[in-house]
Design an enzyme around this catalytic site. Structure first.
Site, mmCIF file in Angstrom:
data_model
loop_
_atom_site.group_PDB
_atom_site.id
_atom_site.type_symbol
_atom_site.label_atom_id
_atom_site.label_comp_id
_atom_site.label_asym_id
_atom_site.label_seq_id
_atom_site.Cartn_x
_atom_site.Cartn_y
_atom_site.Cartn_z
ATOM 1 N N GLU A 49 48.213 -21.306 40.363
ATOM 2 C CA GLU A 49 47.582 -20.219 39.590
ATOM 3 C C GLU A 49 48.184 -18.762 39.781
ATOM 4 O O GLU A 49 47.961 -17.843 38.688
ATOM 5 C CB GLU A 49 46.024 -20.247 40.187
ATOM 6 N N HIS A 71 49.520 -21.568 36.211
ATOM 7 C CA HIS A 71 48.152 -21.540 35.198
ATOM 8 C C HIS A 71 48.203 -22.069 33.815
ATOM 9 O O HIS A 71 49.041 -21.497 33.122
ATOM 10 C CB HIS A 71 47.758 -20.079 35.354
ATOM 11 N N SER A 79 40.892 -20.972 31.855
ATOM 12 C CA SER A 79 40.976 -19.285 32.163
ATOM 13 C C SER A 79 39.989 -18.730 31.868
ATOM 14 O O SER A 79 38.759 -18.980 32.117
ATOM 15 C CB SER A 79 42.427 -18.920 31.682
#
Length: 541
Positions: free
Chosen positions: A354, A439, A229
């Protein structure tokens, strides 16, 4: 248990009887000297002083080592300075303070970090219990959290799963939110570098590794930088930074190729893209600061008050790296097709869900996202689906998958090797509840800390199955083998081909491991063509 403790046995003669007093005292003196020698040899000497670690979960952990001076007072919004030296042996048995932050928008309840402080530039080193006869590969992890949240003390980032595979792991904190990404007119106008303090901290940690990791048994000439991330985006930043040259030798980018900070600059704003200085003005306004000395007033604002000026990680105003022309000369998405500053072997990939954080956005924000597209074209691409699901898919393709393909193609042309993955594995206990891998869910699979993560962040109905652990073992082995050799393949693992301009193969990690040529090509071609048209249109005005 502290690793420096090494008890000496009481001396006895061959019949098991106690020796004479004189002989006892002599042997005791020799034994004491040997014990002290063991204690001293157990301490690791760094450039700032000696540290001792602890045995923990089958490895040695050195926690809370300062890698820079406290960035407080006059050092707030300054490039990190060398750490203060200390005398004696520093006990590195507990994590340093976490950098100041508010509760993350995706978390429920109060902050989980008990100790936060602006004095937070600490790192942790995890090593095997038994020293290797040769220097080990080093893996340096950058945590995620939207450049506003997170800490190196999160339990799922512990080294107990990676280190036994033959590597040394380093994790660290870096400044977050307005303390890590900030500028204001006149604040640091004479400084050579300013604004990107989070990237500066990260490079300071990498420099510490270069100077010190050999003392822990690591190979400073074989360092793999990896992150997820915001941590993954940071890796992209260092791959693109001339200041990071020689600080690492391989890179793994996990969900860090979002096109969410395009061309944002230090002092020059563009339509819809406020500069970091404009964000600084916004923060000063929110704090109610007035007068001719606002820059100095900002240095006096308590850290907690500063970080409470929240900015959306998805909005036009957000904390994070900007193109400053020096540390980060240009937006990587624009720079890479022409030149990758540090072209090393790379692993790059995304998860299959995501866009899970799109649930935080309002319908109005999602409608604005879809506004540029013809509804018929979107229906042709994705079929008839609920509005919010279409918005998620559009965001994922436009902001994640399509930019990632551009990065992959640039790396295929310039880097020694590039490997692409798509993480689609969902834990067995959640398979019916989730349409894909959200995610960040790949991280504990990489670290082999599924059980720790389940205990730290329990979810209703979630449990760790043997199949989950098997997938984790394979994924983690890929990462470690790549750190060792620059190639994730080894005997016993499913074959992972390189991504090339001819094959464009992505390894899909799911219930099975499958090679996917031209992954999502039709959908990504649509956004690539749309982006080209938009760019040409903007150049005409």
């Amino acid at each position: 248990m502290p690793i420096l403790f090494s008890p000496c046995p009481l001396p006895h003669d061959s019949q098991g009887q106690s020796p004479s007093n004189r002989r006892w005292l002599k042997i005791l003196a020799l034994c004491s000297a040997a014990c002290l020698s063991t204690l001293a040899s157990g301490a690791v000497k760094t450039t700032s002083g000696k540290v001792s670690g602890i045995e923990e979960q089958g490895i040695i952990a050195y926690k809370g080592i300062p890698y820079a001076a406290p960035p407080v007072g006059k050092l707030r919004w300054k490039a990190p300075q060398p750490p203060r030296k200390w005398k004696g042996v520093r006990k590195a048995d507990s994590y340093g303070a976490t950098c100041p932050q508010t509760p993350a928008p995706w978390e429920q309840g109060p902050l989980k970090y008990a100790h936060m402080s602006e004095d937070c530039l600490f790192l942790n080193v995890y090593t095997p219990q038994t020293p290797s006869d040769k220097p080990l590969p080093v893996m340096v992890w950058i945590h995620g959290g939207g450049f506003s949240w997170g800490s190196s003390e999160d339990a799922y980032q512990h080294g107990s799963g990676l280190v036994p595979q033959g590597v040394i792991l380093v994790t660290f904190n870096y400044r977050l939110g307005p303390l890590g990404s900030f500028d204001y007119p006149g604040l640091n106008s004479r400084d050579k570098l300013r604004g990107n303090y989070q990237l500066m901290d990260q490079q300071a940690a990498l420099k510490w590794v270069q100077r010190n990791i050999a003392a822990f048994g690591g190979n400073e000439e074989n360092v793999t930088l990896f992150g997820d991330s915001a941590g993954g985006w940071s890796v992209m930043g260092h791959l693109s930074s001339p200041k990071a040259k020689g600080l690492f030798h391989k890179a793994i980018v996990q969900s860090g190729t979002f096109n969410t900070m395009p061309s944002r600059q230090l002092a020059t704003s563009k339509p819809g893209l406020p500069s970091l200085q404009d964000i600084g003005r916004h923060v000063a306004e929110q704090l109610g600061l007035e007068g001719d000395d606002i820059a100095e007033q900002l240095r006096q604002v308590p850290a907690q008050k500063l970080i409470e000026v929240g900015l959306s990680p998805f909005g036009q105003m957000s904390y994070g790296p900007v193109a400053d022309g020096k540390l980060l000369p240009e937006d990587p998405l624009k720079a890479w097709p022409v030149r990758i500053e540090n072209p090393v072997p790379i692993i790059m990939g995304l998860t299959s869900l995501e866009g899970v954080l799109m649930s935080l956005l309002t319908n109005a924000e999602l409608k604005a996202l879809l506004a540029p597209y013809d509804e018929r074209e979107l229906t042709e691409l994705y079929g008839k689906q609920p509005f919010r699901e279409i918005a998620r898919l559009v965001w994922e393709d436009r902001m994640s998958y399509e930019p990632t393909r551009r990065y992959l193609r640039a790396a295929a042309a310039q880097a020694p090797a590039i490997y692409s993955y798509h993480f689609d594995y969902v834990a067995q206990s959640m398979a019916g509840a989730l349409p894909g891998a959200p995610h960040g869910t790949d991280v504990p699979y990489v670290f082999r800390t599924l059980d720790i993560a389940a205990k730290e962040d329990p979810m209703p109905g979630y449990s760790v199955a043997d199949k989950d652990r098997q997938v984790s073992d394979i994924v983690s082995a890929y990462w470690v083998e790549f750190a060792k050799s620059g190639n994730p393949n080894k005997k016993g693992l499913p074959t992972w081909p390189r991504y090339t301009d001819k094959t464009e193969i992505t390894l899909e990690i799911g219930d099975t491991f499958q090679q996917k040529p031209a992954f999502l090509a039709r959908r990504l071609d649509f956004y690539s063509t749309f982006a080209d048209k938009s760019e040409k249109g903007s150049q005409l005005h």
